[in-house]
Design an enzyme around this catalytic site. Sequence first.
Site, PDB file in Angstrom:
ATOM      1  N   ASP A   1       3.179  -3.813  -2.110  1.00  0.00           N
ATOM      2  CA  ASP A   1       2.116  -4.524  -1.378  1.00  0.00           C
ATOM      3  C   ASP A   1       2.399  -4.883   0.079  1.00  0.00           C
ATOM      4  O   ASP A   1       2.148  -6.017   0.507  1.00  0.00           O
ATOM      5  CB  ASP A   1       1.736  -5.799  -2.153  1.00  0.00           C
ATOM      6  CG  ASP A   1       1.219  -5.514  -3.553  1.00  0.00           C
ATOM      7  OD1 ASP A   1       1.282  -4.334  -3.974  1.00  0.00           O
ATOM      8  OD2 ASP A   1       0.770  -6.450  -4.239  1.00  0.00           O
TER       9      ASP A   1
ATOM     10  N   LYS B   1      -3.690  -1.107  -7.773  1.00  0.00           N
ATOM     11  CA  LYS B   1      -3.717  -2.076  -8.878  1.00  0.00           C
ATOM     12  C   LYS B   1      -4.656  -3.227  -8.544  1.00  0.00           C
ATOM     13  O   LYS B   1      -5.005  -3.434  -7.370  1.00  0.00           O
ATOM     14  CB  LYS B   1      -2.300  -2.615  -9.147  1.00  0.00           C
ATOM     15  CG  LYS B   1      -1.728  -3.365  -7.962  1.00  0.00           C
ATOM     16  CD  LYS B   1      -0.308  -3.802  -8.224  1.00  0.00           C
ATOM     17  CE  LYS B   1       0.276  -4.544  -7.038  1.00  0.00           C
ATOM     18  NZ  LYS B   1      -0.443  -5.764  -6.639  1.00  0.00           N
TER      19      LYS B   1
ATOM     20  N   CYS C   1       4.077 -10.429  -6.905  1.00  0.00           N
ATOM     21  CA  CYS C   1       4.023  -9.033  -7.354  1.00  0.00           C
ATOM     22  C   CYS C   1       5.392  -8.373  -7.467  1.00  0.00           C
ATOM     23  O   CYS C   1       5.587  -7.519  -8.333  1.00  0.00           O
ATOM     24  CB  CYS C   1       3.085  -8.235  -6.465  1.00  0.00           C
ATOM     25  SG  CYS C   1       1.351  -8.704  -6.761  1.00  0.00           S
TER      26      CYS C   1
HETATM   27  C1  VGL Z   1       0.046 -10.936  -4.650  1.00  0.00           C
HETATM   28  C2  VGL Z   1      -0.907 -12.994  -4.984  1.00  0.00           C
HETATM   29  C3  VGL Z   1      -2.102 -12.407  -5.276  1.00  0.00           C
HETATM   30  C4  VGL Z   1       1.259 -10.132  -4.283  1.00  0.00           C
HETATM   31  C5  VGL Z   1      -1.150 -10.334  -4.965  1.00  0.00           C
HETATM   32  O1  VGL Z   1       1.111  -8.968  -3.847  1.00  0.00           O
HETATM   33  O2  VGL Z   1       2.386 -10.645  -4.418  1.00  0.00           O
HETATM   34  N1  VGL Z   1       0.159 -12.264  -4.674  1.00  0.00           N
HETATM   35  N2  VGL Z   1      -2.213 -11.080  -5.262  1.00  0.00           N
END
Ligand code: VGL
Length: 211
Positions: free
Chosen positions: A11, A97, A141
């Site tokens: 991410d 995702k 994540c």
């Molecule tokens: C994430 C919070 C909400 C992440 C994704 O990528 O860590 N954190 N969605």
Amino acid sequence: MHAKSALLVVDMQNDFCPGGALPVPDGDAIVASVNEYLELFAREQLPVFASRDWHPEETSHFASSGGQWPRHCVRHTPGAAFHPAVQFPSGTVVLTKGAEPDQDGYSAFEGADESGGTFEELLRAQSVTRLYVCGLATDQCVKHSVLDALKRTFRVSVLKDAVRGVEREEGDSRRALELMQENGAEMITHAHVVKRFLEQAWLFEAARGGG
Ligand code: VGL
Ligand code: ZN
């Protein structure tokens, strides 16, 4: 035969970097380190995966629909794009995702490539046994992806110099790293990964050349 390794970059998206919708403090400070790992794995011709949060406009993941997060990484928006300074090598497989309205998508193992192949299927197809993990966010994540990988019997190395946490509560990142370690993940930094790859190359040469 030594373990076949792959790199997972979690991410590295604009919304998780300063100025984004759900910024990880200093999230962009790891870009240079992430790029070093990308270069290393590309040079070693090892598989590289990049997960991305890819939410619909409305999802139970967002506070507006009962979830815990502000709106972020809505698919096809600039916030959902990868940070422009991250240099993914050609051949990087993108894992999408959190794309379903009832899916948080915290783990890269909930992700799939453009043909619908799940992360685990893609790893098994290439006989990958060890996963090196970096990216955002340590306490969300990255944590979920690492714990999922361990559950699925992959060996996991967390690239400590290339992760950062959201820290909703102070200490979340430290606790997440401890939890990953307790569950069997190894903590490692760049110099040690380079050294390991060099040693593996020497062993391979020695075995091939008959000493
Ligand atoms: C994430 C919070 C909400 C992440 C994704 O990528 O860590 N954190 N969605
Ligand atoms: Zn999300």
